[in-house]
Design a protein around this motif. Sequence first.
Motif, PDB file in Angstrom:
ATOM      1  N   ASP A  15       0.814  -1.218   0.000  1.00  0.00           N
ATOM      2  CA  ASP A  15       0.000   0.000   0.000  1.00  0.00           C
ATOM      3  C   ASP A  15       0.844   1.262   0.000  1.00  0.00           C
ATOM      4  O   ASP A  15       0.365   2.340  -0.364  1.00  0.00           O
ATOM      5  N   ALA A  16       2.115   1.132   0.423  1.00  0.00           N
ATOM      6  CA  ALA A  16       2.935   2.323   0.618  1.00  0.00           C
ATOM      7  C   ALA A  16       3.098   3.136  -0.655  1.00  0.00           C
ATOM      8  O   ALA A  16       3.187   4.363  -0.628  1.00  0.00           O
TER       9      ALA A  16
ATOM     10  N   ALA B  18      -6.535   5.206  -4.999  1.00  0.00           N
ATOM     11  CA  ALA B  18      -6.435   3.746  -5.046  1.00  0.00           C
ATOM     12  C   ALA B  18      -6.606   3.150  -3.651  1.00  0.00           C
ATOM     13  O   ALA B  18      -7.271   2.119  -3.485  1.00  0.00           O
ATOM     14  N   LEU B  19      -6.021   3.806  -2.650  1.00  0.00           N
ATOM     15  CA  LEU B  19      -6.183   3.334  -1.276  1.00  0.00           C
ATOM     16  C   LEU B  19      -7.639   3.422  -0.839  1.00  0.00           C
ATOM     17  O   LEU B  19      -8.157   2.514  -0.168  1.00  0.00           O
ATOM     18  N   PHE B  20      -8.309   4.518  -1.213  1.00  0.00           N
ATOM     19  CA  PHE B  20      -9.728   4.649  -0.867  1.00  0.00           C
ATOM     20  C   PHE B  20     -10.548   3.570  -1.564  1.00  0.00           C
ATOM     21  O   PHE B  20     -11.483   3.003  -0.987  1.00  0.00           O
ATOM     22  N   GLY B  21     -10.172   3.267  -2.829  1.00  0.00           N
ATOM     23  CA  GLY B  21     -10.881   2.213  -3.557  1.00  0.00           C
ATOM     24  C   GLY B  21     -10.744   0.865  -2.868  1.00  0.00           C
ATOM     25  O   GLY B  21     -11.711   0.093  -2.782  1.00  0.00           O
ATOM     26  N   ASP B  22      -9.538   0.564  -2.343  1.00  0.00           N
ATOM     27  CA  ASP B  22      -9.332  -0.691  -1.604  1.00  0.00           C
ATOM     28  C   ASP B  22     -10.206  -0.723  -0.349  1.00  0.00           C
ATOM     29  O   ASP B  22     -10.814  -1.756  -0.021  1.00  0.00           O
ATOM     30  N   PHE B  23     -10.250   0.418   0.360  1.00  0.00           N
ATOM     31  CA  PHE B  23     -11.056   0.502   1.585  1.00  0.00           C
ATOM     32  C   PHE B  23     -12.539   0.296   1.253  1.00  0.00           C
ATOM     33  O   PHE B  23     -13.246  -0.449   1.953  1.00  0.00           O
TER      34      PHE B  23
ATOM     35  N   GLU C 196     -16.731  -2.751  -6.213  1.00  0.00           N
ATOM     36  CA  GLU C 196     -15.884  -1.649  -6.632  1.00  0.00           C
ATOM     37  C   GLU C 196     -16.669  -0.341  -6.672  1.00  0.00           C
ATOM     38  O   GLU C 196     -17.910  -0.337  -6.728  1.00  0.00           O
ATOM     39  N   LEU C 197     -15.950   0.787  -6.647  1.00  0.00           N
ATOM     40  CA  LEU C 197     -16.576   2.086  -6.894  1.00  0.00           C
ATOM     41  C   LEU C 197     -17.131   2.133  -8.307  1.00  0.00           C
ATOM     42  O   LEU C 197     -16.466   1.701  -9.260  1.00  0.00           O
TER      43      LEU C 197
ATOM     44  N   GLY D  54      -6.204  18.950  -2.511  1.00  0.00           N
ATOM     45  CA  GLY D  54      -4.797  19.179  -2.785  1.00  0.00           C
ATOM     46  C   GLY D  54      -3.978  17.920  -2.862  1.00  0.00           C
ATOM     47  O   GLY D  54      -2.746  17.962  -2.947  1.00  0.00           O
ATOM     48  N   GLY D  55      -4.637  16.754  -2.849  1.00  0.00           N
ATOM     49  CA  GLY D  55      -3.930  15.494  -2.916  1.00  0.00           C
ATOM     50  C   GLY D  55      -3.904  14.973  -4.345  1.00  0.00           C
ATOM     51  O   GLY D  55      -4.568  15.484  -5.243  1.00  0.00           O
ATOM     52  N   GLU D  56      -3.097  13.919  -4.544  1.00  0.00           N
ATOM     53  CA  GLU D  56      -3.048  13.281  -5.873  1.00  0.00           C
ATOM     54  C   GLU D  56      -4.199  12.292  -5.952  1.00  0.00           C
ATOM     55  O   GLU D  56      -4.368  11.453  -5.112  1.00  0.00           O
ATOM     56  N   SER D  57      -4.963  12.373  -7.029  1.00  0.00           N
ATOM     57  CA  SER D  57      -6.168  11.560  -7.119  1.00  0.00           C
ATOM     58  C   SER D  57      -5.940  10.223  -7.822  1.00  0.00           C
ATOM     59  O   SER D  57      -6.762   9.317  -7.688  1.00  0.00           O
ATOM     60  N   ILE D  58      -4.898  10.106  -8.580  1.00  0.00           N
ATOM     61  CA  ILE D  58      -4.735   8.854  -9.323  1.00  0.00           C
ATOM     62  C   ILE D  58      -3.352   8.274  -9.071  1.00  0.00           C
ATOM     63  O   ILE D  58      -2.492   8.915  -8.492  1.00  0.00           O
TER      64      ILE D  58
END
Length: 383
Positions: free
Chosen positions: A342-343, A349-354, A362-363, A379-383
Amino acid sequence: MKFLHIADLHIGKRVNEFRMIEDQKWILNQILDITDKEKPDGILIAGDVYDKSQPSAEAVELLDDFLTKLTVYKKPVFIVSGNHDSPERLGFGSRIMQKHGLYIAGVFDGTLQKITLEDDYGPVNICLLPFLKPAMVKPFFEQPIETYDGAVRTVLSDAEIDRQQRNILVAHQFVSYAAQEPERSDSETLSIGGLDNVDASAFDAFDYVALGHLHGPQRIGRETVRYAGSPLKYSFSEAHHHKSAVLVELQEKGSVKFNLLPFLPLHNLREIRGPMKELIRAGREDSSGSDDYIHATLTDEEEIYDAIGQMRQVYPNLMVLDLDNSRSRKALISQTAASRDDAGKRPLALFGDFYRLQNNKELDPEQLRVMEQIFEQAGGESI
């Protein structure tokens, strides 16, 4: 001249959601008994009187009862605020309380509070230093103060301590000595990177330093710079501790003696380990410790039905139950490997796993679009 040094009462604390108020009543009564027996000339309470800055009503009532009974002995009580205390709340009414021998240093006001007592050897100065951060000290001094060590040294230097007299300091800080780190416990508030360190050499002008903040009784650098430790065990990392109060005796200048007076808790806090049947059998054969606060680690390989329920029939104050067998160790290895995987993942992608773990699907495209927008706005990276 004798002093009783205690610290880190943490009145009102909960441990693993267990209320400790009855245990604290029990231990405070022991402190009263020690005071009655040893007849110290003063009591030093080195901070973290309460566990929270906004203590509960029952915590306030318990401290009020304790201090009221303590002042009956007509000996001065010296208290400093700790990092868990609200300095303003703890210090409320302190000037009125001084008339009854209760000295409280709550809010730092730019000066080191000093009270002087006398005995056959001359004066003894008791200096009260509440918990300090650099930001608390900066407004009172012109020189730059960036570190905890610098803040404490600045205040003590400004106080101009007379080294020819006998001096005691009551303080609540994280104190180390050169490269020597003191023992810490899980129940203490930790600072990242050791930024809150104060070196014990800052206290060279004092014959005895009564410290609070760390829960394990220990000396730092020299015998006369000591943490009393908490009177109760507040985490299982403290299970090996022997809790005590420190009885300090100052005679002529340079002569300091101390004795550790052990506490007997209402419930001990301890760890046990083994197959459940053996732990239950041992608890039934020797019920003297069955009411202790327990962290049990079961090593059974087979599945156990209602393990907590079965254990609490013998150990009613079971706080924590863990499993350590081949399956749990394998799961831990898998979890660690998953964490490494996950690191490198992006936030979406992490949110998708959660989401997949929580909903077993899946979403959908619309949800994915909404979450991309949210991450971009944050302000975060979305992909």
